[in-house]
Design a protein around this motif. Structure first.
Motif, short mmCIF file in Angstrom:
data_model
loop_
_atom_site.label_atom_id
_atom_site.label_comp_id
_atom_site.label_asym_id
_atom_site.label_seq_id
_atom_site.Cartn_x
_atom_site.Cartn_y
_atom_site.Cartn_z
N LEU A 153 0.85 -1.20 0.00
CA LEU A 153 0.00 0.00 0.00
C LEU A 153 0.88 1.24 0.00
O LEU A 153 1.71 1.42 0.89
CB LEU A 153 -0.91 0.01 1.23
CG LEU A 153 -1.73 1.29 1.46
CD1 LEU A 153 -2.63 1.60 0.27
CD2 LEU A 153 -2.55 1.19 2.74
N VAL A 155 0.58 5.07 0.40
CA VAL A 155 -0.35 6.10 0.88
C VAL A 155 0.14 7.48 0.47
O VAL A 155 1.28 7.84 0.71
CB VAL A 155 -0.49 6.02 2.42
CG1 VAL A 155 -1.31 7.20 2.94
CG2 VAL A 155 -1.13 4.71 2.82
N ASN A 176 -1.34 -1.42 -4.19
CA ASN A 176 -2.49 -0.55 -3.98
C ASN A 176 -1.96 0.85 -3.72
O ASN A 176 -0.91 1.01 -3.09
CB ASN A 176 -3.32 -1.02 -2.79
CG ASN A 176 -3.73 -2.48 -2.92
OD1 ASN A 176 -4.76 -2.78 -3.49
ND2 ASN A 176 -2.92 -3.39 -2.39
N SER A 178 -3.19 5.03 -2.76
CA SER A 178 -4.28 5.91 -2.36
C SER A 178 -3.82 7.36 -2.32
O SER A 178 -2.63 7.66 -2.20
CB SER A 178 -4.81 5.51 -0.98
OG SER A 178 -3.87 5.81 0.04
N ASP A 179 -4.79 8.25 -2.42
CA ASP A 179 -4.53 9.67 -2.26
C ASP A 179 -5.84 10.35 -1.91
O ASP A 179 -6.91 9.89 -2.32
CB ASP A 179 -3.95 10.28 -3.55
CG ASP A 179 -3.12 11.53 -3.27
OD1 ASP A 179 -1.89 11.46 -3.35
OD2 ASP A 179 -3.73 12.57 -2.94
N LEU A 185 -4.90 11.35 -8.22
CA LEU A 185 -5.14 9.98 -8.65
C LEU A 185 -5.28 9.88 -10.17
O LEU A 185 -4.87 8.88 -10.78
CB LEU A 185 -6.39 9.42 -7.97
CG LEU A 185 -6.24 9.09 -6.48
CD1 LEU A 185 -7.59 8.70 -5.88
CD2 LEU A 185 -5.23 7.96 -6.27
N PHE A 203 -6.21 1.72 -7.37
CA PHE A 203 -6.18 3.09 -6.87
C PHE A 203 -7.44 3.37 -6.04
O PHE A 203 -8.55 3.03 -6.46
CB PHE A 203 -6.09 4.09 -8.03
CG PHE A 203 -4.76 4.05 -8.75
CD1 PHE A 203 -3.65 4.70 -8.22
CD2 PHE A 203 -4.63 3.36 -9.94
CE1 PHE A 203 -2.43 4.66 -8.87
CE2 PHE A 203 -3.41 3.32 -10.60
CZ PHE A 203 -2.30 3.96 -10.06
N VAL A 204 -7.24 3.99 -4.89
CA VAL A 204 -8.32 4.26 -3.96
C VAL A 204 -8.21 5.70 -3.47
O VAL A 204 -7.12 6.16 -3.10
CB VAL A 204 -8.26 3.31 -2.74
CG1 VAL A 204 -9.37 3.65 -1.75
CG2 VAL A 204 -8.35 1.86 -3.18
N GLN A 205 -9.33 6.41 -3.46
CA GLN A 205 -9.34 7.76 -2.90
C GLN A 205 -9.68 7.68 -1.42
O GLN A 205 -10.62 6.99 -1.02
CB GLN A 205 -10.36 8.65 -3.61
CG GLN A 205 -10.33 10.10 -3.12
CD GLN A 205 -11.30 10.99 -3.88
OE1 GLN A 205 -12.16 10.50 -4.60
NE2 GLN A 205 -11.16 12.30 -3.72
N GLY A 206 -8.90 8.37 -0.59
CA GLY A 206 -9.17 8.37 0.84
C GLY A 206 -8.06 9.01 1.63
O GLY A 206 -6.99 9.31 1.12
N PRO A 211 -9.38 4.15 4.40
CA PRO A 211 -10.13 3.20 3.56
C PRO A 211 -9.74 1.74 3.75
O PRO A 211 -10.43 0.85 3.24
CB PRO A 211 -9.78 3.66 2.13
CG PRO A 211 -9.23 5.04 2.27
CD PRO A 211 -8.55 5.06 3.60
#
Length: 323
Positions: A153, A155, A176, A178-179, A185, A203-206, A211
């Motif tokens: 991950l 971050v 993975n 995230s931002d 992103l 990709f995950v927004q958070g 998240p």
């Protein structure tokens, strides 16, 4: 400023570079010579070897307007990487916009530290097998014949430089990223596509680890390697930063709160809320922050080892905790 003729002839490439460097120097650009060269290469669409070869050749008349526009944009204080829209990281070209922090050379050392630590815990006996596995069964988990590859991950991925580099260097690792910024992103996704890693990065927004906690939707994510280059500039120091950074790079990626440690406090406090404690935590930190960040990690969990990685200036720039 203009690309003027010299003694009745067009300027050479060398003369155009010298005039451009002088213009940037007059505008207060610290790396005027290097930036003028980079902009000249970009304007002409050539490499450095070609520039040296054609140093005494005439500057192409049709390129004058674009060259001067590039110089004027840089003279305003806009970082040269934003002017040309690109920065190299770990040997790869990454798109950069003012939505993301410009990748720094010292962060390459963080990528290297993660690769080395990961290889020690999850050795790849056969790189070709790992590549084959990554292509055919990444979505279902990188496990085959008793071999398990780590879930990573990143971050605060920003441009995606770390996530894409790890995915490219270790194709079987499950990456993975995230931002908090959706604009960032979008840049990261574009870079993942450019380097053919988009199918192997989620990709995950958070916000930070939120998240991925056990309390999050779906029960969170079990992470083996946590890597981050979070904001670490104390809020009161931001007005004194170099104008290129202060006025143009995203404050969201710079401001670490009153003492610059807010993101580390938050992530250290969230570690035990993950489905499982990562085996590697690797964070980039600001000058003078490494020992304080190490204490935050020690208070959060028991580690076999916490090591420091120094940057090219001899500053303890990265903290790596391993268990």
């Amino acid at each position: 400023m203009s690309v003027e003729q010299n003694a009745g002839r067009p300027p050479t490439l060398g003369e155009a570079w010298r005039a451009g460097a002088n213009r940037l120097g007059q505008a207060g650009v610290e790396e005027a010579n290097a930036d003028a060269e980079l902009l000249l290469l970009y304007a002409l669409g050539i490499g450095k070897a070609e520039l040296l070869r054609d140093w005494r050749e005439a500057f192409p008349e049709g390129k004058s307007e674009a060259w001067l526009e590039l110089l004027e944009r840089r003279a305003t204080g806009l970082p040269v990487q934003y002017v040309i829209g690109e920065q190299y990281f770990y040997g790869r070209a990454f798109e950069v916009t003012n939505a993301v922090l410009i990748p720094r050379p010292e962060t390459e050392l963080l990528a290297e530290a993660v690769l080395q630590a990961g290889d020690a815990l999850w050795p790849e006996e056969c790189a070709s097998e790992a590549r084959s596995l990554a292509k055919k069964d990444w979505a279902n988990g990188a496990e085959e014949a008793g071999r398990t590859f780590p879930v990573v991950l990143d971050v605060g991925t920003g441009s995606g430089a770390l996530a894409v580099t790890l995915a490219a260097e270790r194709p079987a690792w499950r990456i993975n990223a995230s931002d908090l910024s959706e604009a960032a992103l979008q840049v990261a996704r574009s870079n993942a596509r450019k380097h053919e890693a988009d199918e192997r990065i989620l990709f995950v927004q958070g916000d930070l680890l939120q998240p991925f906690l056990s309390s999050a939707a779906g029960g969170g994510m079990a992470v083996d390697i946590l890597v981050s280059n979070p904001p670490y500039i104390p809020s009161s120091d931001i007005p004194d930063l170099q104008r290129e950074v202060r006025d143009h790079e995203p404050r969201l990626a710079l401001d670490g709160g009153e003492d610059g440690l807010n993101p580390y406090r938050a992530m250290a406090g969230q570690l035990k809320e993950l489905p499982r404690l990562p085996r590697i935590v690797a964070w980039e930190v600001g000058a003078g922050q490494a020992r304080d960040v190490a204490e935050l990690l020690r208070a959060a969990a028991d580690w076999t080892e916490i090591r420091f990685v120094t940057d090219y200036a001899g500053i303890e720039r990265h903290v790596v905790a391993i268990r």
